[in-house]
Scaffold this motif. Structure first.
Motif, PDB file in Angstrom:
ATOM      1  N   VAL A  63       0.680  -1.238   0.102  1.00  0.00           N
ATOM      2  CA  VAL A  63       0.094   0.166  -0.018  1.00  0.00           C
ATOM      3  C   VAL A  63       0.868   1.360  -0.149  1.00  0.00           C
ATOM      4  O   VAL A  63       1.866   1.535   0.788  1.00  0.00           O
ATOM      5  CB  VAL A  63      -0.792  -0.162   1.176  1.00  0.00           C
ATOM      6  CG1 VAL A  63      -1.782   1.330   1.131  1.00  0.00           C
ATOM      7  CG2 VAL A  63      -1.851  -1.091   1.224  1.00  0.00           C
ATOM      8  N   GLU A  64       0.747   1.950  -0.940  1.00  0.00           N
ATOM      9  CA  GLU A  64       1.604   3.184  -1.188  1.00  0.00           C
ATOM     10  C   GLU A  64       0.794   4.388  -0.935  1.00  0.00           C
ATOM     11  O   GLU A  64      -0.063   4.766  -1.502  1.00  0.00           O
ATOM     12  CB  GLU A  64       2.304   3.311  -2.643  1.00  0.00           C
ATOM     13  CG  GLU A  64       2.942   2.245  -3.167  1.00  0.00           C
ATOM     14  CD  GLU A  64       3.349   2.147  -4.615  1.00  0.00           C
ATOM     15  OE1 GLU A  64       4.287   1.420  -4.976  1.00  0.00           O
ATOM     16  OE2 GLU A  64       2.664   3.051  -5.283  1.00  0.00           O
ATOM     17  N   VAL A  65       1.418   5.107  -0.005  1.00  0.00           N
ATOM     18  CA  VAL A  65       0.656   6.454   0.574  1.00  0.00           C
ATOM     19  C   VAL A  65       1.562   7.484   0.590  1.00  0.00           C
ATOM     20  O   VAL A  65       1.428   8.529  -0.025  1.00  0.00           O
ATOM     21  CB  VAL A  65      -0.139   6.236   1.729  1.00  0.00           C
ATOM     22  CG1 VAL A  65      -0.719   7.613   2.350  1.00  0.00           C
ATOM     23  CG2 VAL A  65      -1.188   5.073   1.641  1.00  0.00           C
ATOM     24  N   ASP A  66       2.782   7.235   1.236  1.00  0.00           N
ATOM     25  CA  ASP A  66       3.819   8.400   1.512  1.00  0.00           C
ATOM     26  C   ASP A  66       4.028   9.087   0.203  1.00  0.00           C
ATOM     27  O   ASP A  66       4.036  10.275   0.362  1.00  0.00           O
ATOM     28  CB  ASP A  66       4.942   7.802   2.266  1.00  0.00           C
ATOM     29  CG  ASP A  66       4.507   7.365   3.777  1.00  0.00           C
ATOM     30  OD1 ASP A  66       3.648   7.609   4.243  1.00  0.00           O
ATOM     31  OD2 ASP A  66       5.392   6.581   4.173  1.00  0.00           O
ATOM     32  N   ALA A  67       4.468   8.374  -0.624  1.00  0.00           N
ATOM     33  CA  ALA A  67       4.882   9.058  -2.018  1.00  0.00           C
ATOM     34  C   ALA A  67       3.843  10.060  -2.583  1.00  0.00           C
ATOM     35  O   ALA A  67       4.054  11.005  -3.223  1.00  0.00           O
ATOM     36  CB  ALA A  67       5.466   8.107  -2.909  1.00  0.00           C
ATOM     37  N   TYR A  68       2.503   9.592  -2.511  1.00  0.00           N
ATOM     38  CA  TYR A  68       1.345   9.915  -3.267  1.00  0.00           C
ATOM     39  C   TYR A  68       1.071  11.674  -2.395  1.00  0.00           C
ATOM     40  O   TYR A  68       0.967  12.415  -2.866  1.00  0.00           O
ATOM     41  CB  TYR A  68       0.342   9.144  -2.916  1.00  0.00           C
ATOM     42  CG  TYR A  68      -1.147   9.902  -3.478  1.00  0.00           C
ATOM     43  CD1 TYR A  68      -1.275  10.478  -4.855  1.00  0.00           C
ATOM     44  CD2 TYR A  68      -1.862  10.373  -2.630  1.00  0.00           C
ATOM     45  CE1 TYR A  68      -2.468  10.870  -5.235  1.00  0.00           C
ATOM     46  CE2 TYR A  68      -3.074  10.943  -2.937  1.00  0.00           C
ATOM     47  CZ  TYR A  68      -3.318  11.251  -4.251  1.00  0.00           C
ATOM     48  OH  TYR A  68      -4.652  11.892  -4.675  1.00  0.00           O
TER      49      TYR A  68
ATOM     50  N   ARG B  23      -0.641  -3.989  -5.915  1.00  0.00           N
ATOM     51  CA  ARG B  23      -0.339  -2.796  -5.268  1.00  0.00           C
ATOM     52  C   ARG B  23      -1.229  -1.960  -5.148  1.00  0.00           C
ATOM     53  O   ARG B  23      -1.984  -1.428  -6.126  1.00  0.00           O
ATOM     54  CB  ARG B  23       1.002  -2.381  -6.097  1.00  0.00           C
ATOM     55  CG  ARG B  23       1.659  -1.186  -5.246  1.00  0.00           C
ATOM     56  CD  ARG B  23       2.910  -0.645  -6.206  1.00  0.00           C
ATOM     57  NE  ARG B  23       2.634   0.166  -7.199  1.00  0.00           N
ATOM     58  CZ  ARG B  23       2.756  -0.370  -8.516  1.00  0.00           C
ATOM     59  NH1 ARG B  23       3.109  -1.484  -8.777  1.00  0.00           N
ATOM     60  NH2 ARG B  23       2.599   0.457  -9.539  1.00  0.00           N
ATOM     61  N   PHE B  24      -1.549  -1.165  -4.118  1.00  0.00           N
ATOM     62  CA  PHE B  24      -2.632  -0.186  -3.845  1.00  0.00           C
ATOM     63  C   PHE B  24      -2.096   1.055  -3.760  1.00  0.00           C
ATOM     64  O   PHE B  24      -1.451   1.399  -2.605  1.00  0.00           O
ATOM     65  CB  PHE B  24      -3.295  -0.672  -2.491  1.00  0.00           C
ATOM     66  CG  PHE B  24      -4.121  -1.904  -2.655  1.00  0.00           C
ATOM     67  CD1 PHE B  24      -5.256  -1.992  -2.966  1.00  0.00           C
ATOM     68  CD2 PHE B  24      -3.428  -3.023  -2.579  1.00  0.00           C
ATOM     69  CE1 PHE B  24      -5.992  -3.374  -3.024  1.00  0.00           C
ATOM     70  CE2 PHE B  24      -4.007  -4.448  -2.616  1.00  0.00           C
ATOM     71  CZ  PHE B  24      -5.305  -4.402  -2.878  1.00  0.00           C
ATOM     72  N   THR B  25      -2.296   1.936  -4.567  1.00  0.00           N
ATOM     73  CA  THR B  25      -1.728   3.275  -4.594  1.00  0.00           C
ATOM     74  C   THR B  25      -2.868   4.332  -4.408  1.00  0.00           C
ATOM     75  O   THR B  25      -3.770   4.282  -5.351  1.00  0.00           O
ATOM     76  CB  THR B  25      -0.928   3.579  -5.926  1.00  0.00           C
ATOM     77  OG1 THR B  25       0.154   2.625  -6.206  1.00  0.00           O
ATOM     78  CG2 THR B  25      -0.200   5.101  -6.067  1.00  0.00           C
ATOM     79  N   ALA B  26      -2.393   5.326  -3.540  1.00  0.00           N
ATOM     80  CA  ALA B  26      -3.573   6.317  -3.122  1.00  0.00           C
ATOM     81  C   ALA B  26      -3.621   7.158  -4.564  1.00  0.00           C
ATOM     82  O   ALA B  26      -2.789   7.671  -4.846  1.00  0.00           O
ATOM     83  CB  ALA B  26      -3.165   7.293  -2.298  1.00  0.00           C
ATOM     84  N   SER B  27      -4.896   7.378  -4.837  1.00  0.00           N
ATOM     85  CA  SER B  27      -5.160   8.120  -6.177  1.00  0.00           C
ATOM     86  C   SER B  27      -5.961   9.254  -6.013  1.00  0.00           C
ATOM     87  O   SER B  27      -6.077  10.281  -6.853  1.00  0.00           O
ATOM     88  CB  SER B  27      -5.952   7.311  -7.313  1.00  0.00           C
ATOM     89  OG  SER B  27      -7.197   6.760  -6.712  1.00  0.00           O
ATOM     90  N   TYR B  28      -6.389   9.591  -4.814  1.00  0.00           N
ATOM     91  CA  TYR B  28      -7.185  10.768  -4.624  1.00  0.00           C
ATOM     92  C   TYR B  28      -7.274  11.040  -3.216  1.00  0.00           C
ATOM     93  O   TYR B  28      -7.206  10.148  -2.421  1.00  0.00           O
ATOM     94  CB  TYR B  28      -8.635  10.617  -5.067  1.00  0.00           C
ATOM     95  CG  TYR B  28      -9.390  11.868  -4.946  1.00  0.00           C
ATOM     96  CD1 TYR B  28      -9.295  13.253  -5.795  1.00  0.00           C
ATOM     97  CD2 TYR B  28     -10.412  12.050  -3.888  1.00  0.00           C
ATOM     98  CE1 TYR B  28      -9.991  14.298  -5.500  1.00  0.00           C
ATOM     99  CE2 TYR B  28     -11.038  13.432  -3.840  1.00  0.00           C
ATOM    100  CZ  TYR B  28     -10.891  14.316  -4.398  1.00  0.00           C
ATOM    101  OH  TYR B  28     -11.516  15.573  -4.141  1.00  0.00           O
ATOM    102  N   GLY B  29      -7.314  12.220  -2.841  1.00  0.00           N
ATOM    103  CA  GLY B  29      -7.461  12.618  -1.255  1.00  0.00           C
ATOM    104  C   GLY B  29      -7.838  14.071  -1.443  1.00  0.00           C
ATOM    105  O   GLY B  29      -7.643  14.792  -1.936  1.00  0.00           O
ATOM    106  N   ASN B  30      -8.002  14.301   0.203  1.00  0.00           N
ATOM    107  CA  ASN B  30      -8.625  15.925   0.435  1.00  0.00           C
ATOM    108  C   ASN B  30      -7.652  16.363   1.657  1.00  0.00           C
ATOM    109  O   ASN B  30      -7.091  15.871   2.443  1.00  0.00           O
ATOM    110  CB  ASN B  30      -9.989  15.796   1.190  1.00  0.00           C
ATOM    111  CG  ASN B  30     -10.899  15.466   0.142  1.00  0.00           C
ATOM    112  OD1 ASN B  30     -10.807  15.720  -1.155  1.00  0.00           O
ATOM    113  ND2 ASN B  30     -11.916  14.706   0.654  1.00  0.00           N
TER     114      ASN B  30
END
Length: 305
Positions: free
Chosen positions: A14-19, A62-69
């Motif tokens: 799960v990739e969050v930090d880079a995103y 692999r789960f990559t964050a694609s949107y956030g607030n």
């Protein structure tokens, strides 16, 4: 804007930090030079359990964050928290689909999840993705519909890529011809083409002469692309698509049936034409041979009987 509780998810796929860092840099650029500090970041508490279940069930994905607030804090509006809500799912480099957190459902008293990819779009008549507030059902939908493309899907995608690239190239070359030769009818055009060098020498302006020098070549290529597009996109036409996948090739026979062949199993004439197309650039056509869309997708003329 109100947000849910932010939860960490320390799993290797799960990739969050880079995103988050990339999005935060974009936020800083558009912040009128005010200095913001990144506070908490994490995954929305409502989608975190779903992502965790999927990540543990499919560790190869692999789960990559694609949107956030972004959310500013009431007590310190220069501190920004980041909330991840949507994810893209990958198998190696292939995008398998998206898992998104939707709106709150007053009927179920839970948040909705959206599950979508090319397969769900094909299966549903009025939507591109499935919507459910049931987490177990969401997991089943992902496991059912997400996965690497099979041979038919690979071929169909390659066909669409080839058609789109060929259509774009056809329009581009046709537009160039119309721009360079606007206002001339077919007879005048044919007459001048037959005497092109003489015609060029009659033009005094050097820039205009040089800009027109390649017109016959572009016209010939535009006609070739148009022929390929018309014959390659109609059933039983004079051209067909070949998609290379590793050591194998996906192609349709004269009856429209999809076949999978190794390089040695290809007919000599097809192998020859592929060899020629592999030597040219993407988007280029070769007379009597075919068209190269990219390094794995080709449109080849059928031999004249």
């Amino acid at each position: 804007m109100a947000r849910g509780k932010l939860l960490p998810l320390a799993l290797p796929n799960v990739e969050v930090d880079a995103y988050v860092q990339a999005r935060f840099k974009e936020f800083l650029v558009n912040s009128n030079k005010r200095t913001f500090t990144l506070g908490d970041f994490g995954i929305n508490e409502h989608i975190q359990p779903l992502i965790e279940k999927l990540a543990l069930k499919r560790p190869e994905w692999r789960f990559t964050a694609s949107y956030g607030n972004f959310h500013s804090r009431d007590d310190a509006d220069l501190i920004i928290d980041f909330e991840v809500k949507d994810f893209q799912v990958f198998d190696k480099r292939e995008v398998l689909g998206v898992v998104e957190l939707g709106s709150y459902s007053y009927k179920t008293k839970m948040h909705n999840f959206y599950i979508g990819n090319h397969r769900t779009s094909a299966a549903l008549e009025r939507a591109n993705s499935y919507k459910t507030s049931n987490m177990d059902k969401a997991v089943k939908l992902v496991l059912k519909h997400f996965g690497v493309r099979d041979d038919r899907e690979l071929y169909d995608q390659a066909y669409m890529n080839g058609v789109e690239k060929l259509s774009a190239q056809t329009r581009e070359k046709s537009n160039i011809v119309r721009k360079l030769w606007s206002g001339s009818d077919d007879k005048a055009f044919a007459y001048i083409l037959a005497r092109w060098d003489e015609f060029l020498m009659s033009i005094a302006d050097v820039r205009e002469r040089e800009s027109l020098r390649r017109l016959p070549e572009i016209q010939e290529e535009a006609l070739l692309l148009d022929t390929l597009y018309k014959t390659g996109t109609s059933p039983g036409g004079g051209a067909y698509t070949i998609c290379q996948q590793g050591d194998y090739y996906l192609m349709t026979n004269n009856g429209g049936v999809l076949e999978k062949k190794s390089g040695d199993e290809l007919p000599n004439n097809v192998r020859h034409k592929l060899g020629v197309l592999k030597l040219v650039k993407d988007g280029q056509a070769v007379s009597d041979i075919g068209f190269r869309a990219n390094e794995t997708t080709f449109m080849v003329f059928r031999d004249k009987e």
